[in-house]
Design an enzyme around this catalytic site. Sequence first.
Site, PDB file in Angstrom:
ATOM      1  N   CYS A 180       3.714  10.096   4.374  1.00 22.40           N
ATOM      2  CA  CYS A 180       3.236   9.049   3.472  1.00 22.40           C
ATOM      3  C   CYS A 180       4.476   8.264   3.068  1.00 22.40           C
ATOM      4  O   CYS A 180       5.520   8.866   2.772  1.00 22.40           O
ATOM      5  CB  CYS A 180       2.544   9.642   2.253  1.00 22.40           C
ATOM      6  SG  CYS A 180       2.052   8.399   1.035  1.00 22.40           S
ATOM      7  N   THR A 181       4.387   6.962   3.047  1.00 20.53           N
ATOM      8  CA  THR A 181       5.593   6.153   2.880  1.00 20.53           C
ATOM      9  C   THR A 181       6.204   6.245   1.490  1.00 20.53           C
ATOM     10  O   THR A 181       7.329   5.786   1.289  1.00 20.53           O
ATOM     11  CB  THR A 181       5.306   4.677   3.227  1.00 20.53           C
ATOM     12  OG1 THR A 181       4.157   4.215   2.501  1.00 20.53           O
ATOM     13  CG2 THR A 181       5.065   4.519   4.721  1.00 20.53           C
ATOM     14  N   GLU A 182       5.485   6.859   0.532  1.00 18.99           N
ATOM     15  CA  GLU A 182       6.062   7.072  -0.796  1.00 18.99           C
ATOM     16  C   GLU A 182       6.765   8.416  -0.955  1.00 18.99           C
ATOM     17  O   GLU A 182       7.536   8.602  -1.898  1.00 18.99           O
ATOM     18  CB  GLU A 182       4.981   6.963  -1.889  1.00 18.99           C
ATOM     19  CG  GLU A 182       4.498   5.560  -2.195  1.00 18.99           C
ATOM     20  CD  GLU A 182       3.492   5.054  -1.187  1.00 18.99           C
ATOM     21  OE1 GLU A 182       3.369   3.828  -1.025  1.00 18.99           O
ATOM     22  OE2 GLU A 182       2.842   5.892  -0.514  1.00 18.99           O
ATOM     23  N   GLN A 242     -10.847   2.992   0.295  1.00 20.01           N
ATOM     24  CA  GLN A 242     -10.604   4.300   0.906  1.00 20.01           C
ATOM     25  C   GLN A 242     -11.541   5.358   0.346  1.00 20.01           C
ATOM     26  O   GLN A 242     -12.219   6.078   1.097  1.00 20.01           O
ATOM     27  CB  GLN A 242      -9.149   4.727   0.658  1.00 20.01           C
ATOM     28  CG  GLN A 242      -8.105   3.913   1.383  1.00 20.01           C
ATOM     29  CD  GLN A 242      -6.687   4.289   0.959  1.00 20.01           C
ATOM     30  OE1 GLN A 242      -6.475   4.882  -0.102  1.00 20.01           O
ATOM     31  NE2 GLN A 242      -5.711   3.936   1.773  1.00 20.01           N
ATOM     32  N   THR A 250       2.350   1.579   5.898  1.00 20.49           N
ATOM     33  CA  THR A 250       1.617   2.694   5.308  1.00 20.49           C
ATOM     34  C   THR A 250       1.183   3.619   6.426  1.00 20.49           C
ATOM     35  O   THR A 250       0.867   3.148   7.524  1.00 20.49           O
ATOM     36  CB  THR A 250       0.376   2.210   4.538  1.00 20.49           C
ATOM     37  OG1 THR A 250      -0.534   3.304   4.337  1.00 20.49           O
ATOM     38  CG2 THR A 250      -0.365   1.120   5.268  1.00 20.49           C
ATOM     39  N   ASN A 251       1.181   4.925   6.172  1.00 20.85           N
ATOM     40  CA  ASN A 251       0.662   5.869   7.161  1.00 20.85           C
ATOM     41  C   ASN A 251      -0.860   5.905   7.159  1.00 20.85           C
ATOM     42  O   ASN A 251      -1.506   5.825   8.203  1.00 20.85           O
ATOM     43  CB  ASN A 251       1.201   7.275   6.885  1.00 20.85           C
ATOM     44  CG  ASN A 251       2.646   7.457   7.271  1.00 20.85           C
ATOM     45  OD1 ASN A 251       2.965   7.764   8.419  1.00 20.85           O
ATOM     46  ND2 ASN A 251       3.548   7.279   6.320  1.00 20.85           N
ATOM     47  N   THR A 252      -1.451   6.021   5.970  1.00 21.28           N
ATOM     48  CA  THR A 252      -2.896   6.240   5.868  1.00 21.28           C
ATOM     49  C   THR A 252      -3.711   5.155   6.556  1.00 21.28           C
ATOM     50  O   THR A 252      -4.668   5.453   7.280  1.00 21.28           O
ATOM     51  CB  THR A 252      -3.307   6.332   4.383  1.00 21.28           C
ATOM     52  OG1 THR A 252      -2.657   7.454   3.785  1.00 21.28           O
ATOM     53  CG2 THR A 252      -4.812   6.485   4.246  1.00 21.28           C
ATOM     54  N   MET A 274       0.842  -1.209   0.000  1.00 22.30           N
ATOM     55  CA  MET A 274       0.000   0.000   0.000  1.00 22.30           C
ATOM     56  C   MET A 274       0.873   1.254   0.000  1.00 22.30           C
ATOM     57  O   MET A 274       0.843   2.022   0.944  1.00 22.30           O
ATOM     58  CB  MET A 274      -0.928  -0.033   1.230  1.00 22.30           C
ATOM     59  CG  MET A 274      -1.878  -1.210   1.209  1.00 22.30           C
ATOM     60  SD  MET A 274      -2.817  -1.426   2.748  1.00 22.30           S
ATOM     61  CE  MET A 274      -1.596  -2.199   3.800  1.00 22.30           C
TER      62      MET A 274
END
Length: 229
Positions: free
Chosen positions: A196-198, A52, A83-85, A10
Amino acid sequence: MQTVGLIGGMSWESTALYYKLINERVRDRMGKLHSAPLLMYSYDFQEIKEMQYAGRWGEAASSLAEVARRLERAGARAIVLCTNTMHKLAPDIMSSVTIPFIHIGDATAQRIRARGYRRLGLLGTKFTMEEDFYIDRLRAHDLDVLVPPADERADVNRIIYDELCLGIVAAPSRHRYQDVMATLVARGAECIVLGCTEITMLVGRDDTAVETFDTTAIHAEAAADFAIG
């Protein structure tokens, strides 16, 4: 070492970073050919994104909780949600297992406090920037959180989903993020959280006048340190 269960995919772009960073941390701390014992479940992110945006959080929570239970049954001694979200659903995951859940918000907040900062600028998906689940977690560590205005939040979110999650790293998007971060600093942010991990694929310490906190790296380090014990 203890086995860590990763819930990833994710997106897989950032999950690949977790795998690399965790194992680099273990190698650096233990030497020789040591690497981390890991179990991973990787989602089809398109399905998660649809949940989501449709507000089907209950369905997503049930799915994540079941995956966490499967990882625990398979031998994981802690759960890391890559993932943060989706930490919006951390309480559902935590209540479904008996092993520790390593929370990305706690790990990040502890690092910020250790550096002596109190007011941060937060970048992330619209869910992370606009809802309470993540901001309140940071505030629980006595931190003040600033987020961009609505138009900038929209651009930050769009670049994550339409570019970074697809592995696209574009100069115009980097410039947009630089502008957003500069505005947060002008408003009083002492540091910037790449929430956000990206985002770490696009910007970092050289793209803003203040220190940045890469939640992907921080979370991965916490996972590696748990594995080592």
